[in-house]
Design a protein around this motif. Structure first.
Motif, PDB file in Angstrom:
ATOM      1  N   TYR A 126       3.411  -6.686  -2.876  1.00 57.23           N
ATOM      2  CA  TYR A 126       4.755  -6.636  -2.285  1.00 57.23           C
ATOM      3  C   TYR A 126       5.718  -7.426  -3.165  1.00 57.23           C
ATOM      4  O   TYR A 126       5.678  -8.649  -3.226  1.00 57.23           O
ATOM      5  CB  TYR A 126       4.746  -7.212  -0.869  1.00 57.23           C
ATOM      6  CG  TYR A 126       6.083  -7.062  -0.173  1.00 57.23           C
ATOM      7  CD1 TYR A 126       6.428  -5.859   0.427  1.00 57.23           C
ATOM      8  CD2 TYR A 126       7.012  -8.102  -0.161  1.00 57.23           C
ATOM      9  CE1 TYR A 126       7.654  -5.691   1.036  1.00 57.23           C
ATOM     10  CE2 TYR A 126       8.237  -7.945   0.449  1.00 57.23           C
ATOM     11  CZ  TYR A 126       8.559  -6.741   1.050  1.00 57.23           C
ATOM     12  OH  TYR A 126       9.790  -6.574   1.654  1.00 57.23           O
ATOM     13  N   ASP A 127       6.581  -6.755  -3.838  1.00 58.52           N
ATOM     14  CA  ASP A 127       7.565  -7.414  -4.698  1.00 58.52           C
ATOM     15  C   ASP A 127       8.798  -6.526  -4.826  1.00 58.52           C
ATOM     16  O   ASP A 127       9.268  -6.208  -5.912  1.00 58.52           O
ATOM     17  CB  ASP A 127       6.957  -7.701  -6.077  1.00 58.52           C
ATOM     18  CG  ASP A 127       7.847  -8.641  -6.890  1.00 58.52           C
ATOM     19  OD1 ASP A 127       8.668  -9.349  -6.276  1.00 58.52           O
ATOM     20  OD2 ASP A 127       7.723  -8.636  -8.127  1.00 58.52           O
ATOM     21  N   THR A 128       9.258  -6.072  -3.685  1.00 58.25           N
ATOM     22  CA  THR A 128      10.364  -5.116  -3.660  1.00 58.25           C
ATOM     23  C   THR A 128      11.689  -5.802  -3.981  1.00 58.25           C
ATOM     24  O   THR A 128      12.037  -6.822  -3.379  1.00 58.25           O
ATOM     25  CB  THR A 128      10.451  -4.437  -2.281  1.00 58.25           C
ATOM     26  OG1 THR A 128       9.215  -3.794  -2.006  1.00 58.25           O
ATOM     27  CG2 THR A 128      11.563  -3.406  -2.266  1.00 58.25           C
ATOM     28  N   GLY A 156       7.266  -9.558   4.257  1.00 58.37           N
ATOM     29  CA  GLY A 156       6.179  -9.040   3.431  1.00 58.37           C
ATOM     30  C   GLY A 156       5.480 -10.136   2.663  1.00 58.37           C
ATOM     31  O   GLY A 156       4.246 -10.146   2.534  1.00 58.37           O
ATOM     32  N   LYS A 157       6.269 -11.102   2.151  1.00 58.80           N
ATOM     33  CA  LYS A 157       5.675 -12.207   1.407  1.00 58.80           C
ATOM     34  C   LYS A 157       4.966 -13.186   2.344  1.00 58.80           C
ATOM     35  O   LYS A 157       3.924 -13.749   1.998  1.00 58.80           O
ATOM     36  CB  LYS A 157       6.757 -12.930   0.605  1.00 58.80           C
ATOM     37  CG  LYS A 157       7.327 -12.083  -0.526  1.00 58.80           C
ATOM     38  CD  LYS A 157       8.406 -12.845  -1.291  1.00 58.80           C
ATOM     39  CE  LYS A 157       8.962 -11.990  -2.430  1.00 58.80           C
ATOM     40  NZ  LYS A 157      10.040 -12.678  -3.186  1.00 58.80           N
ATOM     41  N   ILE A 191       7.233  -2.648   6.791  1.00 56.97           N
ATOM     42  CA  ILE A 191       6.972  -3.366   5.545  1.00 56.97           C
ATOM     43  C   ILE A 191       6.063  -2.452   4.742  1.00 56.97           C
ATOM     44  O   ILE A 191       4.894  -2.257   5.109  1.00 56.97           O
ATOM     45  CB  ILE A 191       6.294  -4.730   5.793  1.00 56.97           C
ATOM     46  CG1 ILE A 191       7.159  -5.613   6.693  1.00 56.97           C
ATOM     47  CG2 ILE A 191       5.993  -5.422   4.470  1.00 56.97           C
ATOM     48  CD1 ILE A 191       8.467  -6.039   6.064  1.00 56.97           C
ATOM     49  N   ARG A 192       6.608  -1.874   3.697  1.00 54.59           N
ATOM     50  CA  ARG A 192       5.917  -0.804   2.982  1.00 54.59           C
ATOM     51  C   ARG A 192       5.552   0.290   3.994  1.00 54.59           C
ATOM     52  O   ARG A 192       6.394   0.819   4.683  1.00 54.59           O
ATOM     53  CB  ARG A 192       4.706  -1.333   2.224  1.00 54.59           C
ATOM     54  CG  ARG A 192       5.115  -2.105   0.949  1.00 54.59           C
ATOM     55  CD  ARG A 192       3.942  -2.309   0.023  1.00 54.59           C
ATOM     56  NE  ARG A 192       4.374  -2.952  -1.211  1.00 54.59           N
ATOM     57  CZ  ARG A 192       4.798  -2.311  -2.289  1.00 54.59           C
ATOM     58  NH1 ARG A 192       4.851  -0.995  -2.282  1.00 54.59           N
ATOM     59  NH2 ARG A 192       5.174  -2.965  -3.375  1.00 54.59           N
ATOM     60  N   ASP A 229      11.692  -4.195   5.198  1.00 50.94           N
ATOM     61  CA  ASP A 229      12.032  -3.018   4.397  1.00 50.94           C
ATOM     62  C   ASP A 229      12.936  -2.053   5.156  1.00 50.94           C
ATOM     63  O   ASP A 229      13.866  -1.468   4.597  1.00 50.94           O
ATOM     64  CB  ASP A 229      10.758  -2.281   3.972  1.00 50.94           C
ATOM     65  CG  ASP A 229       9.985  -3.044   2.912  1.00 50.94           C
ATOM     66  OD1 ASP A 229      10.500  -4.077   2.447  1.00 50.94           O
ATOM     67  OD2 ASP A 229       8.861  -2.631   2.575  1.00 50.94           O
ATOM     68  N   VAL A 277       1.523  -9.203   1.989  1.00 52.40           N
ATOM     69  CA  VAL A 277       1.246  -7.778   1.837  1.00 52.40           C
ATOM     70  C   VAL A 277       0.916  -7.501   0.367  1.00 52.40           C
ATOM     71  O   VAL A 277       1.653  -7.928  -0.535  1.00 52.40           O
ATOM     72  CB  VAL A 277       2.456  -6.929   2.280  1.00 52.40           C
ATOM     73  CG1 VAL A 277       2.208  -5.453   2.007  1.00 52.40           C
ATOM     74  CG2 VAL A 277       2.743  -7.165   3.755  1.00 52.40           C
TER      75      VAL A 277
END
Length: 696
Positions: free
Chosen positions: A627-629, A619-620, A574-575, A651, A624
């Protein structure tokens, strides 16, 4: 001497000796002529008595001493083993286990064992135990007003009294009577005990201490009390307690009884050590049985001596290590792994063949060390299995059935933490198989089956898992009866009942509150048990399944990880952060197109193989930062909890890896959706996701 430092050793060894006694009593019941079993039981009982006496647990030592007396008569062929004796020994073992457990839980290990002692004494004298039990009940009602006499005490209590007298203390029979209008008798009794604790030591009470504390007595109670106080001073001290009407104190004379009993006990101990016996007479015995003497001139060692020597050689190869020390060692070794990974990175940038070869060797050795440390946590599952032969014996009696237990794979090793947790689920499953599975002898004969039912308990390794199976040759699970009950409880619909397989129907018995028992008993039928078993096993990272064949029996199969400290995970990104998801909770991984995500009742869902399931972004969930991928396709892990599924968006998928599960510690405490952490090979810390917390 600081006895506290020996407490752990006492508890561990006591448990081993009690288990050994249990095992050999069961064997003795099957073959009453085998005196080797009696010798083994006697040795364990004798050792337990010595340990308990050293630690100051007098009730344990007293009861074990009486068991020794009975066992001594059996091994000298002066008493024939029968069911009555076996049952009495088992009852005594239950009391000993209760007292040891009391010590383990921080108690004093005390228990009123007077009735058990009298039963064992009755066996010594050739009396009937049931008749004695009735006599004890009558005496218990009458002895409140009587005085303690030397004849009322067992040999151990007599010895304690005699030793106290040698140190200048006086044994008193102390009778305390309260006023007729006394309301809080239990509270007043407590005050009396508080006064006496400062003056001496209470050896015995009538009625029991528990009954006195609860106020369950008429006008008063009687104590055997050791003190160096004068008689008048003792009486006056107790009389100062409010609502005490009268106090009587009488000195107990014990001089004549103690030396003979003590001498007899010492002689028996000497005989056990040397294997020789001098001729003796006992006025209590009706017949004399010749005693076989050992030939001191023979050169060949006896079978018993050889067995003892072999035991000593085996024991010398083992040591006791506290589990916390192994955990600490494992934690320290993780630091070595981090440094090893760092060295591997550094050596890649240095052109030095010798250094590279040394680091590679260090990596191989450290990997072997890690495997050995983890293996040290592994213990045979027989530690759990050993309790079940005794349980099957009792269940057979309670259910009026004939059941034979066969144990396979008891040497299979699993992690100690699994051992601590698996016992109760197995108890539930075995009781269920005995009650619901195996039929009565009459029904089995009517169905052309052996009168005796068979229950098989087996364990074996398969890959990174251990399997435990409970198989019975009973009637199997009744499909119609389970279906009707499941429909009645709204677990399934009538249409689903027709479509499900026999094994799927059988699995419904593990639903919450499900029971097909016609009557409620102490064994089963309360609608609790198997659902708890399922939840417990799933909490351990395992799963349970059932297969059944009508008329032939059922198999409950439990799959567990070999260890709870090492788990196989799927590493994800995640990232820039790495997270680990337990593989046991993963159904599969998929690439999810963005346009396949739908919205239902304000939540994101997807159509997964015809089933609508929720989908979350890890991620949400973990909040994180930033985090808004957004992407056209998402790497998604499908996780499960029982029958419930969830899609977890990440991710990037990295791959599978075995990791060591570490607690977050008291500082962080519990963190939502995180069960622990691990240190990866490059020294990075990765949080381990708890999938069960994400699925409602």
């Amino acid at each position: 001497m600081d006895m506290q430092q020996y407490l752990d050793i006492f508890l561990d060894e006591s448990q081993e000796h009690l288990q050994s006694i249990n095992d050999f009593i069961l064997k003795l019941e099957e073959d009453t002529s085998n005196l080797e079993y009696v010798h083994e039981i006697f040795r364990s009982a004798h050792t337990l008595k010595g340990m308990a006496a050293t630690m100051g647990y007098d009730d344990i030592a007293s009861l074990t001493h009486k068991m020794e007396n009975v066992l001594d008569l059996i091994r000298n062929e002066e008493l024939v083993t029968n069911t009555e004796i076996i049952d009495t020994l088992f009852i005594a073992i239950d009391a000993l286990e209760d007292m040891v457990e009391s010590v383990r839980n921080g108690g004093d290990g005390k228990k009123d064992v007077s009735e058990h002692v009298k039963k064992l004494e009755a066996i010594e004298k050739g009396e009937s135990v049931p008749e004695l039990a009735a006599a004890v009940a009558v005496n218990k009602e009458e002895d409140t007003g009587n005085y303690f006499q030397a004849s009322d005490l067992d040999e151990f209590q007599l010895t304690v009294v005699q030793q106290a007298k040698e140190q200048g203390m006086v044994p008193y029979d102390l009778k305390v009577t309260f006023e007729s209008g006394c309301i809080l008798k239990g509270a007043r009794a407590f005050m009396v005990f508080e006064v006496l604790e400062n003056l001496g030591e209470v050896i015995r009470t009538s009625p029991t201490v528990e009954e006195i504390e609860e106020g369950s007595f008429d006008s008063g109670f009687t104590l055997l009390f050791l003190t160096d106080q004068e008689q008048d001073e003792l009486i006056e001290a107790v009389k100062k307690v409010s609502e005490v009407e009268a106090v009587e104190a009488h000195i107990i004379q014990t001089d004549k009884e103690v030396p003979d009993n003590q001498k007899a006990a010492e002689e028996k101990a000497a005989e056990d050590a040397t294997g020789t016996k001098e001729e003796k007479s006992d006025s209590k015995k009706v017949t004399e049985v010749p005693v076989r003497k050992s030939d001191s001139n023979t050169k060949a060692p006896k079978k018993n001596d050889m067995a003892q020597n072999n035991e000593k050689k085996t024991a010398s190869k083992n040591i006791r290590v506290n589990l916390d020390k192994i955990d600490n060692l494992l934690n320290l070794f993780e630091e070595v792994v981090i440094d090893r990974s760092r060295l591997e990175v550094l050596v890649s940038s240095i052109d030095n063949g010798d250094l590279r070869e040394t680091v590679e060797h260090l990596s191989r050795v450290s990997s072997d060390m890690q495997s050995l440390i983890l293996a040290m946590r592994m213990v045979p599952i027989e530690q759990v299995f050993n309790r079940f032969p005794r349980m099957i014996r009792q269940l057979s009696k309670d259910l009026n059935k004939k059941i034979a237990l066969e144990i396979k794979g008891a040497e299979t090793e699993v992690d100690r933490t699994v051992i601590d947790e698996i016992g109760d689920p197995l108890v539930h499953l075995i009781r269920n198989s005995c009650d619901h599975g195996i039929e009565s002898p009459e029904k089995r004969l009517a169905n052309n089956k052996p009168e005796e039912g068979k229950l098989t308990l087996r364990a074996y390794h398969s890959g990174n898992h251990v399997f435990v199976e409970i198989e019975d040759d009973g009637a199997g699970i009744n499909r119609e009866k389970v279906s009707e009950k499941a429909i009645e409880n709204h677990i399934i619909t009538p249409q689903e009942a027709k479509e499900l397989t026999d094994d799927q129907i059988a699995a419904l018995i593990m639903s919450s509150g499900f029971s097909t028992a016609d009557t409620i008993s102490d064994v089963s039928g309360r609608g609790v048990g198997l659902d708890v078993v399922k939840n417990k096993i799933e909490a351990l990272g395992g799963k349970i399944s059932v297969t059944t064949t009508p008329g032939q029996g059922s198999i409950f199969s439990i799959q567990l990880p070999l260890t709870l400290s090492i788990i196989t995970t799927m590493l994800v990104h995640i990232r820039k952060e790495t997270f680990a998801i337990p593989l046991t909770s993963i159904l599969e991984t998929i690439i999810l197109p963005k346009d396949k995500i739908m919205c239902a009742q304000g939540a994101d869902v997807i159509d997964y193989r015809g089933q609508i399931i929720p989908v979350l972004s890890l991620g949400k969930v973990l909040k994180v930062p930033n985090y808004d991928t957004e992407a056209d396709r998402y790497s998604t892990v499908i996780i499960k909890k029982g029958e419930k599924l969830l899609g977890l968006i990440v991710d990037e998928l990295i791959g599978q890896q075995e990791v060591v599960l570490k607690s977050l510690g008291n500082y962080l405490g519990e963190v939502f959706a995180v069960s622990g952490a691990t240190i990866l090979g490059d020294g990075e810390v990765a949080l381990i996701i708890d999938p069960n917390a994400l699925i409602d």
